[in-house]
Motif scaffolding. Structure first.
Motif, PDB file in Angstrom:
ATOM      1  N   ALA A 243     -23.183  18.510 -11.835  1.00  0.00           N
ATOM      2  CA  ALA A 243     -23.875  19.356 -13.389  1.00  0.00           C
ATOM      3  C   ALA A 243     -23.869  21.152 -12.519  1.00  0.00           C
ATOM      4  O   ALA A 243     -22.648  22.271 -13.339  1.00  0.00           O
ATOM      5  CB  ALA A 243     -25.388  18.900 -13.482  1.00  0.00           C
ATOM      6  N   VAL A 244     -24.335  21.461 -11.283  1.00  0.00           N
ATOM      7  CA  VAL A 244     -23.632  22.518 -10.586  1.00  0.00           C
ATOM      8  C   VAL A 244     -22.956  23.231 -10.058  1.00  0.00           C
ATOM      9  O   VAL A 244     -22.598  24.467 -10.529  1.00  0.00           O
ATOM     10  CB  VAL A 244     -24.861  23.108  -9.459  1.00  0.00           C
ATOM     11  CG1 VAL A 244     -24.530  24.244  -8.535  1.00  0.00           C
ATOM     12  CG2 VAL A 244     -26.415  22.408  -9.778  1.00  0.00           C
ATOM     13  N   VAL A 245     -21.700  22.609  -9.686  1.00  0.00           N
ATOM     14  CA  VAL A 245     -20.293  22.569  -9.174  1.00  0.00           C
ATOM     15  C   VAL A 245     -19.661  23.222 -10.626  1.00  0.00           C
ATOM     16  O   VAL A 245     -19.008  24.519 -10.810  1.00  0.00           O
ATOM     17  CB  VAL A 245     -19.816  21.506  -8.924  1.00  0.00           C
ATOM     18  CG1 VAL A 245     -18.469  21.877  -8.749  1.00  0.00           C
ATOM     19  CG2 VAL A 245     -20.147  21.084  -7.034  1.00  0.00           C
ATOM     20  N   ASP A 246     -19.950  22.170 -11.611  1.00  0.00           N
ATOM     21  CA  ASP A 246     -19.513  22.135 -12.921  1.00  0.00           C
ATOM     22  C   ASP A 246     -19.791  23.621 -13.536  1.00  0.00           C
ATOM     23  O   ASP A 246     -19.225  24.345 -14.346  1.00  0.00           O
ATOM     24  CB  ASP A 246     -19.127  21.824 -14.147  1.00  0.00           C
ATOM     25  CG  ASP A 246     -18.366  20.230 -13.396  1.00  0.00           C
ATOM     26  OD1 ASP A 246     -17.723  20.525 -12.251  1.00  0.00           O
ATOM     27  OD2 ASP A 246     -18.972  19.519 -14.202  1.00  0.00           O
ATOM     28  N   SER A 247     -20.882  24.399 -13.293  1.00  0.00           N
ATOM     29  CA  SER A 247     -21.187  25.384 -13.897  1.00  0.00           C
ATOM     30  C   SER A 247     -20.849  26.281 -13.543  1.00  0.00           C
ATOM     31  O   SER A 247     -22.044  27.635 -14.070  1.00  0.00           O
ATOM     32  CB  SER A 247     -23.043  25.456 -14.599  1.00  0.00           C
ATOM     33  OG  SER A 247     -23.528  24.615 -13.713  1.00  0.00           O
ATOM     34  N   THR A 248     -20.624  26.584 -12.505  1.00  0.00           N
ATOM     35  CA  THR A 248     -20.448  28.365 -11.219  1.00  0.00           C
ATOM     36  C   THR A 248     -19.009  28.018 -11.188  1.00  0.00           C
ATOM     37  O   THR A 248     -18.377  27.199 -10.533  1.00  0.00           O
ATOM     38  CB  THR A 248     -21.701  28.849 -10.138  1.00  0.00           C
ATOM     39  OG1 THR A 248     -20.964  29.860  -9.798  1.00  0.00           O
ATOM     40  CG2 THR A 248     -21.386  26.920  -9.146  1.00  0.00           C
ATOM     41  N   HIS A 249     -18.238  29.277 -10.555  1.00  0.00           N
ATOM     42  CA  HIS A 249     -17.291  29.782  -9.885  1.00  0.00           C
ATOM     43  C   HIS A 249     -17.199  30.529  -8.569  1.00  0.00           C
ATOM     44  O   HIS A 249     -16.245  29.799  -7.732  1.00  0.00           O
ATOM     45  CB  HIS A 249     -16.811  30.841 -10.772  1.00  0.00           C
ATOM     46  CG  HIS A 249     -17.247  32.644  -9.883  1.00  0.00           C
ATOM     47  ND1 HIS A 249     -17.930  32.762 -10.957  1.00  0.00           N
ATOM     48  CD2 HIS A 249     -17.094  33.368  -9.133  1.00  0.00           C
ATOM     49  CE1 HIS A 249     -18.699  34.105 -10.196  1.00  0.00           C
ATOM     50  NE2 HIS A 249     -17.548  34.419  -9.475  1.00  0.00           N
ATOM     51  N   LEU A 250     -18.935  30.321  -8.145  1.00  0.00           N
ATOM     52  CA  LEU A 250     -19.030  29.747  -6.963  1.00  0.00           C
ATOM     53  C   LEU A 250     -18.545  28.850  -5.973  1.00  0.00           C
ATOM     54  O   LEU A 250     -19.633  27.811  -6.541  1.00  0.00           O
ATOM     55  CB  LEU A 250     -20.517  30.663  -6.581  1.00  0.00           C
ATOM     56  CG  LEU A 250     -20.573  32.470  -7.138  1.00  0.00           C
ATOM     57  CD1 LEU A 250     -22.407  32.194  -7.022  1.00  0.00           C
ATOM     58  CD2 LEU A 250     -20.180  33.090  -6.312  1.00  0.00           C
ATOM     59  N   PRO A 251     -18.582  28.958  -4.854  1.00  0.00           N
ATOM     60  CA  PRO A 251     -18.850  27.556  -4.238  1.00  0.00           C
ATOM     61  C   PRO A 251     -20.526  27.589  -3.851  1.00  0.00           C
ATOM     62  O   PRO A 251     -21.192  27.841  -4.021  1.00  0.00           O
ATOM     63  CB  PRO A 251     -18.347  28.238  -2.512  1.00  0.00           C
ATOM     64  CG  PRO A 251     -18.207  29.719  -1.923  1.00  0.00           C
ATOM     65  CD  PRO A 251     -18.523  30.363  -4.231  1.00  0.00           C
ATOM     66  N   VAL A 252     -20.426  25.822  -4.455  1.00  0.00           N
ATOM     67  CA  VAL A 252     -21.525  25.083  -3.887  1.00  0.00           C
ATOM     68  C   VAL A 252     -21.759  24.340  -2.220  1.00  0.00           C
ATOM     69  O   VAL A 252     -20.571  23.371  -2.227  1.00  0.00           O
ATOM     70  CB  VAL A 252     -21.859  24.420  -5.031  1.00  0.00           C
ATOM     71  CG1 VAL A 252     -23.066  23.500  -5.119  1.00  0.00           C
ATOM     72  CG2 VAL A 252     -21.759  25.046  -6.248  1.00  0.00           C
ATOM     73  N   THR A 253     -23.301  24.156  -2.137  1.00  0.00           N
ATOM     74  CA  THR A 253     -22.737  23.783  -0.851  1.00  0.00           C
ATOM     75  C   THR A 253     -24.728  22.932  -0.462  1.00  0.00           C
ATOM     76  O   THR A 253     -24.411  23.102  -1.574  1.00  0.00           O
ATOM     77  CB  THR A 253     -23.168  24.657   0.810  1.00  0.00           C
ATOM     78  OG1 THR A 253     -24.640  25.398  -0.171  1.00  0.00           O
ATOM     79  CG2 THR A 253     -22.237  25.718   0.829  1.00  0.00           C
ATOM     80  N   VAL A 254     -24.616  22.361   0.019  1.00  0.00           N
ATOM     81  CA  VAL A 254     -25.582  21.259  -0.141  1.00  0.00           C
ATOM     82  C   VAL A 254     -26.492  20.833   1.182  1.00  0.00           C
ATOM     83  O   VAL A 254     -26.081  20.791   2.540  1.00  0.00           O
ATOM     84  CB  VAL A 254     -25.363  19.843  -0.542  1.00  0.00           C
ATOM     85  CG1 VAL A 254     -26.605  18.741  -0.321  1.00  0.00           C
ATOM     86  CG2 VAL A 254     -24.941  19.787  -1.758  1.00  0.00           C
ATOM     87  N   LYS A 255     -27.377  21.685   0.970  1.00  0.00           N
ATOM     88  CA  LYS A 255     -28.537  20.804   2.371  1.00  0.00           C
ATOM     89  C   LYS A 255     -29.383  20.006   2.465  1.00  0.00           C
ATOM     90  O   LYS A 255     -29.781  19.245   0.947  1.00  0.00           O
ATOM     91  CB  LYS A 255     -29.186  21.985   2.844  1.00  0.00           C
ATOM     92  CG  LYS A 255     -30.280  21.704   3.634  1.00  0.00           C
ATOM     93  CD  LYS A 255     -29.961  22.224   5.446  1.00  0.00           C
ATOM     94  CE  LYS A 255     -30.989  22.007   6.278  1.00  0.00           C
ATOM     95  NZ  LYS A 255     -32.608  22.545   5.916  1.00  0.00           N
ATOM     96  N   THR A 256     -29.248  18.548   3.471  1.00  0.00           N
ATOM     97  CA  THR A 256     -30.127  17.945   3.299  1.00  0.00           C
ATOM     98  C   THR A 256     -29.688  16.665   4.255  1.00  0.00           C
ATOM     99  O   THR A 256     -29.791  17.588   5.544  1.00  0.00           O
ATOM    100  CB  THR A 256     -28.655  16.327   2.175  1.00  0.00           C
ATOM    101  OG1 THR A 256     -30.113  15.537   1.585  1.00  0.00           O
ATOM    102  CG2 THR A 256     -27.875  15.869   2.952  1.00  0.00           C
ATOM    103  N   ARG A 257     -30.775  15.495   4.186  1.00  0.00           N
ATOM    104  CA  ARG A 257     -31.758  14.743   5.333  1.00  0.00           C
ATOM    105  C   ARG A 257     -30.305  13.815   5.454  1.00  0.00           C
ATOM    106  O   ARG A 257     -29.971  13.376   4.531  1.00  0.00           O
ATOM    107  CB  ARG A 257     -33.030  14.130   5.126  1.00  0.00           C
ATOM    108  CG  ARG A 257     -33.496  15.491   5.383  1.00  0.00           C
ATOM    109  CD  ARG A 257     -35.242  15.569   5.382  1.00  0.00           C
ATOM    110  NE  ARG A 257     -36.425  16.697   5.843  1.00  0.00           N
ATOM    111  CZ  ARG A 257     -37.005  16.914   6.925  1.00  0.00           C
ATOM    112  NH1 ARG A 257     -37.302  15.651   7.311  1.00  0.00           N
ATOM    113  NH2 ARG A 257     -37.124  17.662   7.251  1.00  0.00           N
TER     114      ARG A 257
END
Length: 330
Positions: free
Chosen positions: A129-143
């Motif tokens: 949902a986030v990737v599809d809604s922005t032209h900016l690169p999307v990154t994730v922080k997780t565990r």
């Protein structure tokens, strides 16, 4: 060179971790000054952004001198996450980051942060949902996973890459561990060594010295390191690590003068950003860290955390220099 979308970072970059009530613009500016290559904002509630909550909106403040910089959002609802990504995009950060790692109860109870590790399908939908809604690169922080019986970072990494994230930062603990025990980087290395993975993988957890940074770089072969708690009150750690990796030698320890300068800059920038009353108040929590390890400092610490005016605080910092000696390494 390491690339996140079109953003170019140096070989083996050092990232400043997003930390609630810590990673604000004055703190980020100090870390940038002392060698951080990429920084993230404090995490921002997607619901708060949509409600136009003032605290959430203020966390969107970024400045050109800190680029490249990412803004981190969290939430458990696809529509809210997509909409908040569009709001974030309007302030033109370099990256939108999603927090799937925060272990604190108030976030997890809302089905956000590390809670999403219990439902990988939801994590994938939120990310898409986030990737599809922005032209900016999307990154994730997780565990690594929710607990030791559900370490699922290998699957998570593949699936998030498949829906379009451009980099992944992994804290080497489960949510159940919170910040206890030792971070396990072997699982992060497993992700990096997966032949299907082609995005940068950054490791996070327990890096608190140049020696450990170099050891983990050599041992685990990741693309870079994210540093969090070790930078609080000690922004020098980034340049110290870089120098040690390049030369095998240590930079001189920060002097008392260096520490006073950092505290003074932090205070000044906080006041410039939020006004004197709030800026003074929000800097108080940092003084203990800047002057950690200085003997007989209790009286001055008490003054620093109980004085209200910028001018008076600067006079106290002048007194600290005179009392404890300029040029002294501490």
């Amino acid at each position: 060179m390491v690339k996140i979308g079109t953003i170019e970072l140096p070989d083996f970059p050092l990232l400043l971790a997003p930390m609630e009530d810590v990673s604000d613009p004055p703190f980020r500016r100090l870390c940038k000054l002392h060698g951080a290559d990429l920084m993230y904002s404090e995490f921002i509630s997607s619901e708060g952004l949509i409600r136009d909550a003032m605290k959430s909106r203020q966390k969107l403040d970024i400045f050109d001198y800190e680029r490249p910089v990412g803004i981190q959002i969290f939430g458990g609802d696809e529509e809210a996450m997509a909409l908040s990504a569009k709001i974030v995009e309007a302030v033109n950060p370099d990256i939108v980051d999603i927090n799937f790692g925060c272990p604190v109860k108030k976030v997890v109870c809302k089905g956000a942060g590390a809670a999403v590790l219990k439902d990988v399908d939801l994590m994938v939908r939120l990310t898409k949902a986030v990737v599809d809604s922005t032209h900016l690169p999307v990154t994730v922080k997780t565990r690594l996973g929710w607990d030791e019986n559900s370490i699922n970072i290998y699957e998570v990494a593949e699936r998030l890459q498949d829906v379009g994230i451009k980099a992944l930062s992994v804290h080497g603990r489960t949510r159940a561990q919170m910040y206890k025990g030792e971070a396990d980087w072997t699982e992060i290395a497993r992700v990096k060594n997966n032949p299907r993975m082609h995005i940068p993988i950054f490791g996070n957890g327990d890096i608190d010295s140049p020696e450990k940074a170099l050891e983990y770089k050599d041992k685990y072969g990741l693309d870079g390191i994210m540093i969090g708690r070790a930078a609080i009150g000690y922004p020098w750690i980034f340049n110290e690590i870089k120098h040690y990796m390049a030369t095998g030698k240590h930079l001189p320890a920060p002097t008392l003068e260096d520490r006073v300068e950092a505290a003074r800059n932090h205070l000044t920038w906080a006041v410039d950003w939020k006004g004197e009353r709030v800026g003074v108040f929000e800097t108080r929590r940092h003084y203990t860290n800047y002057f950690k390890g200085i003997p007989n400092f209790k009286e001055y610490r008490q003054k620093l955390v109980s004085t209200d005016g910028l001018q008076d605080l600067n006079l106290i910092l002048d007194d600290v220099l005179q009392k404890f000696g300029e040029g002294q390494a501490v």
